[in-house]
Motif scaffolding. Structure first.
Motif, mmCIF file in Angstrom:
data_model
loop_
_atom_site.group_PDB
_atom_site.id
_atom_site.type_symbol
_atom_site.label_atom_id
_atom_site.label_comp_id
_atom_site.label_asym_id
_atom_site.label_seq_id
_atom_site.Cartn_x
_atom_site.Cartn_y
_atom_site.Cartn_z
ATOM 1 N N UNK A 16 0.832 -1.190 0.000
ATOM 2 C CA UNK A 16 0.000 0.000 0.000
ATOM 3 C C UNK A 16 0.876 1.253 0.000
ATOM 4 N N UNK A 17 0.312 2.380 -0.431
ATOM 5 C CA UNK A 17 1.086 3.632 -0.420
ATOM 6 C C UNK A 17 1.081 4.296 0.953
ATOM 7 N N UNK A 18 1.986 5.250 1.121
ATOM 8 C CA UNK A 18 1.975 6.121 2.300
ATOM 9 C C UNK A 18 2.009 5.373 3.612
ATOM 10 N N UNK A 19 1.158 5.839 4.552
ATOM 11 C CA UNK A 19 1.140 5.257 5.891
ATOM 12 C C UNK A 19 0.450 3.903 5.934
ATOM 13 N N UNK A 205 -12.850 -0.172 7.594
ATOM 14 C CA UNK A 205 -12.815 1.284 7.416
ATOM 15 C C UNK A 205 -11.859 1.769 6.333
ATOM 16 N N UNK A 206 -11.141 0.868 5.666
ATOM 17 C CA UNK A 206 -10.282 1.237 4.530
ATOM 18 C C UNK A 206 -9.282 2.354 4.862
ATOM 19 N N UNK A 207 -8.689 2.282 6.040
ATOM 20 C CA UNK A 207 -7.691 3.256 6.503
ATOM 21 C C UNK A 207 -8.250 4.671 6.676
ATOM 22 N N UNK A 208 -9.555 4.799 6.830
ATOM 23 C CA UNK A 208 -10.161 6.117 7.002
ATOM 24 C C UNK A 208 -10.494 6.415 8.458
#
Length: 256
Positions: A16-19, A205-208
């Protein structure tokens, strides 16, 4: 006797990208586990390197279980257990298909093989036998989820009557679907989240940080007293540990 159980979809390393990158999340996952100190942890989606990375950070645990392809390289439904509290007796994988003993088998029109891992333990110095099944139902095919749930429910019924049963998983289905109703009809187990309003059962929550589907839970033997149920919705170490919130259940049973 008291026992703490956790179910946690780790999110496979795409990457995955980023955090959302695994390397930036694994420390947070370890922190969650160390905070709650589960005796048993059913994980979903972990690939071999992810499971090894995590075990390095939580050395008091060992993990067991094969992968869904049968090659050793794919996603696992690995079970982590605290070696100080639990003595492993037996473990085995089965596959969610018409040929459950064949690794990687697909017979229900799914794109990917699905599986479950189970393990039996003796708890501490007690005479209590505990069996956990950990699974991940299909994410696309409702019929496959229903057949998978039926197979898992049947396997639960086949364990010895003296075994205290647990079922952890990402069921890719909310409690109002047929797949979850099939599990709810099993007279040996109860859904630990069933007393919560549906809105409060949501975990994906899909990283939200804003969960929108109730697809993760823990089923426990009806002989257990459910002391506490937690869905951890916090960031740890400044990141979301996964795209699913972990579920934690604290149980008790009279000593034997």
């Amino acid at each position: 006797m008291k026992i703490t159980v956790m179910s946690f979809n780790l999110r496979y390393d795409k990457p995955d990208p980023g955090m959302g990158q695994w390397e930036k999340r694994v420390g947070a996952i370890a922190s969650v586990i160390q905070h709650y100190q589960p005796d048993l942890l059913g994980t979903q989606e972990g690939k071999p390197h992810q499971l090894r990375d995590l075990q390095t950070l939580i050395p008091e645990y060992k993990f067991i279980g094969g992968d869904r392809t049968g090659t050793g390289d794919g996603e696992h439904c690995a079970i982590f257990y605290n070696t100080q509290r639990l003595q492993l007796q037996k473990t085995q994988d089965f596959y969610l298909s018409d040929t459950p003993e064949i690794p990687g088998s697909i017979t229900w029109e799914t794109r990917l093989p699905r599986m479950a891992t189970w393990a039996n333990f003796v708890v501490g110095n007690s005479s209590i036998s505990l069996t956990i099944v950990n699974t991940h139902l299909d994410h696309e095919n409702a019929k496959a989820r229903e057949l998978g749930a039926a197979l898992v429910s049947l396997r639960l019924m086949e364990f010895p009557s003296e075994d205290y049963l647990l079922l952890t998983g990402d069921f890719n289905a909310n409690p109002r679907t047929l797949a979850r109703m099939i599990l709810a009809d099993n007279h040996k187990i109860q859904d630990a989240l069933a007393t919560f309003p549906l809105e409060e059962q949501k975990t994906f929550h899909e990283f939200t940080g804003e969960a929108w589907d109730a697809i993760d839970t823990i089923y426990c033997d009806r002989r257990f007293q459910v002391e506490q149920v937690i869905i951890d919705r916090e960031q740890w170490e400044g990141v979301w540990p996964s795209d699913h919130f972990p579920v934690i259940v604290k149980l008790s049973v009279e000593n034997r």
